[in-house]
Design an enzyme around this catalytic site. Structure first.
Site, PDB file in Angstrom:
ATOM      1  N   ASP A  34     -18.550  57.504  37.752  1.00 37.22           N
ATOM      2  CA  ASP A  34     -17.661  56.866  38.734  1.00 37.22           C
ATOM      3  C   ASP A  34     -16.924  55.720  38.048  1.00 37.22           C
ATOM      4  O   ASP A  34     -17.561  54.853  37.444  1.00 37.22           O
ATOM      5  CB  ASP A  34     -18.463  56.334  39.937  1.00 37.22           C
ATOM      6  N   SER A  70     -15.755  46.958  51.471  1.00 35.91           N
ATOM      7  CA  SER A  70     -15.555  48.051  52.426  1.00 35.91           C
ATOM      8  C   SER A  70     -16.373  49.297  52.087  1.00 35.91           C
ATOM      9  O   SER A  70     -16.411  50.250  52.862  1.00 35.91           O
ATOM     10  CB  SER A  70     -14.071  48.425  52.513  1.00 35.91           C
ATOM     11  N   GLN A  88     -20.584  49.887  54.038  1.00 35.37           N
ATOM     12  CA  GLN A  88     -20.872  50.482  55.345  1.00 35.37           C
ATOM     13  C   GLN A  88     -21.490  51.884  55.204  1.00 35.37           C
ATOM     14  O   GLN A  88     -22.152  52.371  56.103  1.00 35.37           O
ATOM     15  CB  GLN A  88     -19.557  50.497  56.154  1.00 35.37           C
ATOM     16  N   CYS A 118     -11.086  59.092  53.501  1.00 31.68           N
ATOM     17  CA  CYS A 118     -11.705  58.111  54.393  1.00 31.68           C
ATOM     18  C   CYS A 118     -10.890  56.827  54.502  1.00 31.68           C
ATOM     19  O   CYS A 118     -10.901  56.160  55.529  1.00 31.68           O
ATOM     20  CB  CYS A 118     -13.086  57.738  53.890  1.00 31.68           C
TER      21      CYS A 118
END
Ligand SMILES: [Zn+2]
Length: 258
Positions: free
Chosen positions: A68, A75, A78, A194
């Site tokens: 990654d 953000s 969550q 998303c």
């Protein structure tokens, strides 16, 4: 499984750690030893890769390779449950490694904090037994699928948006087996993401848990993995349905060369 030269046999401590799954006839000591000698690469340490990596680590998969390029943002927290609040601003792969090692010091973690060019992608895929795709963009998904087709590795792919998700296993071990590219070649609209549409964290968690489950099934060769089936989940109604996927004979990724 051929990824690691030295065969690891479960110690007494590991037999206790993994005892609740070793009780399962599908796993047993033999399956646990196989997990301990397996390597899984996970692309994307986000809403899908977080729960998938946590369950694969706690189940005793011997090596996890995390890929990654991003850093942990507020953000993310969550739904990206492998990252703690204290990891804000740090590379996601480092943050994930810390959490996974804290959960289970047995697991060996290798990580790459950048998007990989095709040759390195192929190498990472070649060294793994199963590939888990938890990325959130079409470009990465296609590149990962193409590498899995080139190298011939099983791909466990999922996507989630709002309160909906889909998950499948792509294995080209039969001549009529589809790849991820077959699925999307004829769909005009690319999947939504998303950031623009929102997502419920627990629904991402649900899909990531299914990815971990399917990965273990593929590694140990039991049950009926989602090969050639796309499982569609709508969490608002809790309607789950699986649809058969067809191979596209003209697929530019897995079809015959022109
Ligand atoms: Zn295809």
């Amino acid at each position: 499984m051929t990824s690691q030269p030295a065969q690891h046999v479960a110690s007494d401590e590991q037999l206790l750690r993994y005892s609740r799954q070793i009780f399962l006839p599908e796993i047993d000591v033999e399956g646990q030893n196989r997990l301990l000698n397996s390597s899984v690469v996970i692309f994307g340490m986000g809403g899908l890769g977080s729960p998938a990596s946590i369950y694969l680590a706690t189940s005793g998969v011997g090596e996890l390779v995390l890929v990654d390029p991003d850093k942990v943002e507020l953000s993310n927290l969550q739904r990206q449950i492998v990252h703690m609040n204290s990891a804000l601003g740090q590379p996601k792969v480092d943050s994930a490694e810390r959490t996974l090692k804290a959960l289970n010091p047995d697991v060996c973690i290798r990580s790459r904090d950048q998007a990989l060019p095709d040759d390195e992608l192929d190498e990472v895929v070649r060294q793994s037994d199963v590939v888990v795709d938890g990325t959130d963009n079409f470009e990465a998904r296609f590149a990962i699928n193409a590498a899995c087709v080139r190298i011939g590795k099983p791909l466990v792919s999922a996507a989630v948006v709002r309160m909906e998700g889909q998950v499948s296993v792509y294995r080209l071990d039969r001549s009529d087996a589809p790849c991820y590219g077959c699925l999307y070649r004829n769909i005009a609209e690319p999947p939504q993401n998303c950031a623009e549409n929102g997502v419920l964290g627990s629904v991402a968690g649900l899909l990531g848990c299914i990815q971990a489950t399917e990965t273990i099934k593929v590694l140990l060769n039991f049950g009926e993995p989602l090969d050639g089936r796309l499982l569609l989940i709508d969490a608002r109604t809790m309607e789950w349905q699986s649809v058969r996927l067809q191979k596209d004979p003209k697929c530019p990724v897995c079809g015959p060369p022109d």
